[in-house]
Design a protein around this motif. Sequence first.
Motif, mmCIF file in Angstrom:
data_model
loop_
_atom_site.group_PDB
_atom_site.id
_atom_site.type_symbol
_atom_site.label_atom_id
_atom_site.label_comp_id
_atom_site.label_asym_id
_atom_site.label_seq_id
_atom_site.Cartn_x
_atom_site.Cartn_y
_atom_site.Cartn_z
ATOM 1 N N GLY A 344 41.308 50.149 45.785
ATOM 2 C CA GLY A 344 41.074 51.328 44.962
ATOM 3 C C GLY A 344 39.479 51.860 44.921
ATOM 4 O O GLY A 344 38.434 50.964 45.178
ATOM 5 N N HIS A 345 39.351 52.851 45.512
ATOM 6 C CA HIS A 345 37.969 53.565 45.845
ATOM 7 C C HIS A 345 36.891 53.063 44.832
ATOM 8 O O HIS A 345 37.153 53.637 43.598
ATOM 9 N N ASP A 346 35.828 52.256 45.173
ATOM 10 C CA ASP A 346 34.919 52.028 44.222
ATOM 11 C C ASP A 346 35.250 51.550 42.893
ATOM 12 O O ASP A 346 34.733 51.275 42.035
ATOM 13 N N LEU A 347 36.733 50.712 43.013
ATOM 14 C CA LEU A 347 37.267 50.186 41.750
ATOM 15 C C LEU A 347 37.241 48.681 42.098
ATOM 16 O O LEU A 347 36.720 47.807 41.400
ATOM 17 N N ALA A 348 38.416 48.218 43.108
ATOM 18 C CA ALA A 348 38.519 46.884 43.340
ATOM 19 C C ALA A 348 39.299 46.919 44.623
ATOM 20 O O ALA A 348 39.846 48.057 45.036
ATOM 21 N N GLU A 349 39.473 45.662 45.140
ATOM 22 C CA GLU A 349 40.384 45.597 46.473
ATOM 23 C C GLU A 349 41.039 44.007 46.199
ATOM 24 O O GLU A 349 40.593 43.076 45.881
ATOM 25 N N ILE A 350 42.488 44.289 46.073
ATOM 26 C CA ILE A 350 43.159 43.009 46.097
ATOM 27 C C ILE A 350 44.086 42.821 47.497
ATOM 28 O O ILE A 350 44.499 43.805 47.778
ATOM 29 N N LEU A 387 45.709 34.834 46.953
ATOM 30 C CA LEU A 387 45.543 36.035 46.426
ATOM 31 C C LEU A 387 44.075 36.443 45.947
ATOM 32 O O LEU A 387 43.343 35.318 45.338
ATOM 33 N N VAL A 388 43.302 37.270 46.637
ATOM 34 C CA VAL A 388 42.042 37.663 46.513
ATOM 35 C C VAL A 388 41.659 38.986 45.523
ATOM 36 O O VAL A 388 42.330 40.029 46.128
ATOM 37 N N PHE A 389 41.109 38.989 44.654
ATOM 38 C CA PHE A 389 40.729 40.122 43.682
ATOM 39 C C PHE A 389 39.246 40.500 43.933
ATOM 40 O O PHE A 389 38.499 39.681 43.184
ATOM 41 N N ALA A 390 38.853 41.411 44.598
ATOM 42 C CA ALA A 390 37.219 41.896 44.863
ATOM 43 C C ALA A 390 37.043 42.772 43.763
ATOM 44 O O ALA A 390 37.590 43.790 44.028
ATOM 45 N N ASP A 391 36.065 42.610 42.859
ATOM 46 C CA ASP A 391 35.763 43.550 41.791
ATOM 47 C C ASP A 391 34.610 44.365 42.321
ATOM 48 O O ASP A 391 33.555 43.770 42.831
ATOM 49 N N LYS A 392 34.536 45.807 42.131
ATOM 50 C CA LYS A 392 33.710 46.641 42.535
ATOM 51 C C LYS A 392 33.067 47.227 41.339
ATOM 52 O O LYS A 392 31.821 47.412 41.086
ATOM 53 N N PHE A 445 34.977 34.474 36.240
ATOM 54 C CA PHE A 445 34.857 35.678 37.008
ATOM 55 C C PHE A 445 34.775 36.773 35.961
ATOM 56 O O PHE A 445 34.069 37.872 36.355
ATOM 57 N N VAL A 446 35.310 36.883 34.926
ATOM 58 C CA VAL A 446 35.076 37.874 33.739
ATOM 59 C C VAL A 446 33.512 38.162 33.227
ATOM 60 O O VAL A 446 33.166 38.995 33.161
ATOM 61 N N GLU A 447 32.935 36.853 33.344
ATOM 62 C CA GLU A 447 31.537 36.794 32.956
ATOM 63 C C GLU A 447 30.566 37.373 34.058
ATOM 64 O O GLU A 447 29.760 38.052 33.668
ATOM 65 N N GLN A 448 30.801 37.130 35.271
ATOM 66 C CA GLN A 448 29.895 37.326 36.213
ATOM 67 C C GLN A 448 30.432 38.286 37.449
ATOM 68 O O GLN A 448 29.575 38.694 38.132
ATOM 69 N N GLY A 449 31.716 38.599 37.243
ATOM 70 C CA GLY A 449 32.200 39.608 38.386
ATOM 71 C C GLY A 449 32.318 38.906 39.877
ATOM 72 O O GLY A 449 32.211 37.691 39.915
ATOM 73 N N GLY A 450 32.166 39.746 40.702
ATOM 74 C CA GLY A 450 32.460 39.236 42.240
ATOM 75 C C GLY A 450 33.650 39.189 42.665
ATOM 76 O O GLY A 450 34.451 40.227 42.354
ATOM 77 N N THR A 451 33.972 38.064 43.141
ATOM 78 C CA THR A 451 35.459 37.980 43.798
ATOM 79 C C THR A 451 36.100 36.807 43.380
ATOM 80 O O THR A 451 35.719 35.466 43.635
ATOM 81 N N LEU A 452 37.530 36.555 42.883
ATOM 82 C CA LEU A 452 38.198 35.583 42.508
ATOM 83 C C LEU A 452 39.277 35.548 43.521
ATOM 84 O O LEU A 452 40.092 36.516 43.736
ATOM 85 N N THR A 453 39.483 34.064 43.804
ATOM 86 C CA THR A 453 40.462 33.880 44.771
ATOM 87 C C THR A 453 41.340 32.804 44.373
ATOM 88 O O THR A 453 40.840 31.761 43.856
ATOM 89 N N LEU A 454 42.670 33.139 44.404
ATOM 90 C CA LEU A 454 43.665 32.068 43.783
ATOM 91 C C LEU A 454 44.565 31.643 45.186
ATOM 92 O O LEU A 454 44.956 32.482 45.800
#
Length: 489
Positions: A344-350, A387-392, A445-454
Amino acid sequence: MRKSVLVLGAVLALVGIGAASVPFAEDFAASRLKSDLARNGVQVEAVKVGLWGRGVSLRNVVGGPNGELKIDEWEVSGVAWPLDELLKGRLPFRGLDWGDPLHVARLHMRNFRLAEPDASNSWAIGELTGTNIDLPRYDSTYEGPFRNQVMVARLLGALSVEHLEQRDFIYVSLEQMSQSVGRLSLAGYAHGLIDALEMKDFQVKPADARMAGLTVADTTARGIDLRRPIANASSIDWEPGMPIGRVPVAEGRMSGFGGDLMTRYGLSLGSVSVETVPEGEFSRSRARVEDFVLAPSLRSVEALGMLLALQSMNLKEVRLGFDCSTLEDRARHALKVEGCKLSGHDLAEISLTAQVIDTDDEFWRAIDEADLFGLLGTKAALSSARLVFADKSLLQRGLQAKARLSGQPAAAERAALAAEIRRFQPAGVLITQDMSKMFDAVARFVEQGGTLTLDALPQPALGLEKLDYLLKPGADLVNALGLTATVSR
């Protein structure tokens, strides 16, 4: 010398008599064909048979008690069919009996109409031209309720065509929904294999609608394999709704999406493409969705909810792209999801990667038949997944939207959500220390953002036949799947 002249004269006389008799034979064959068609409920205004060109032309064809079949013009040439068959009325081009053969060098048809009043559906073709059509006799024995569908499948399994060009095709279903194609070009069809296909202006129009609901301007494909669906649909046991199997495509692309449905919801889509590349004993497939955009308008009542949600997140539109690659290694009994990415442009990458091992014949049969429930009866097992969730900016925007609804600061909403995650106890699941650690990582991850990896690394690999364990009350999901979660900046 005189004897030779007499013999030559006799030969020439016979040739002349034979040539002179051809028009009479053609008229006789045309008359026989016209009466034969009439006995089968088909009326034809004009019939012409050309013995030298081995061709037949029909004009203004009407068939059925209510005129369900109508053809303005129907011509074939280069018919590979014995003359005695023609004279006896056993003709490959009558088009009335399932199982009949058809061997022609060229077929041309204009303004074809076929309706089934009892089923409330109809077909129409503006113009159709085919070259080097070869349809041998095929099995027409079938006693069941879906004769037409099964016969079409058997016909397609026997047919081969060098080239087919079709214009202005329209199909109207029982629900009065119409599907139309402006132009269809097909090259190299042989018993379910298609070398190349090109389709222009595909439309789906709901009943009583003024505009098409969905349109696709261009569709191209090569290396299409329909043999498995055709074989399944040709079976005497086949019924509508049964799995017919997947359709391998070497390369395919659809672009130019539009229609009232997409306009009303503010949707646009650049293209959808697939490709499959065999590499020795395995094959690699890739699917892509490019330039998907959600931009709802104030003028659209249907999209009002989505518009308000985007506005609450300070977004005018959402742009997404999807790219997924898989590897089938049947020799080594493995299926790999090499990488599926939703951006998602400037939103997130899963992104997702996974590997299934110990795949057996039952597993591949279920894949080929597109029978997902069949996978549960195989010996295949999930060996790993990530599963990797990279928040932008998506997390922050979502919290801001929630804050506007609650009247609380975004920071307070962030802290409250993190606390709720840490306290979360899903019903019917064994709550262990490892699960609490995983929820704590998600909360950070909710508190600091960044990238969550499961990560899922089950030890031993989790057999697909054991997936029902995960749905049982008290299941230890973390241990069964070998779940861990990490957060990075």
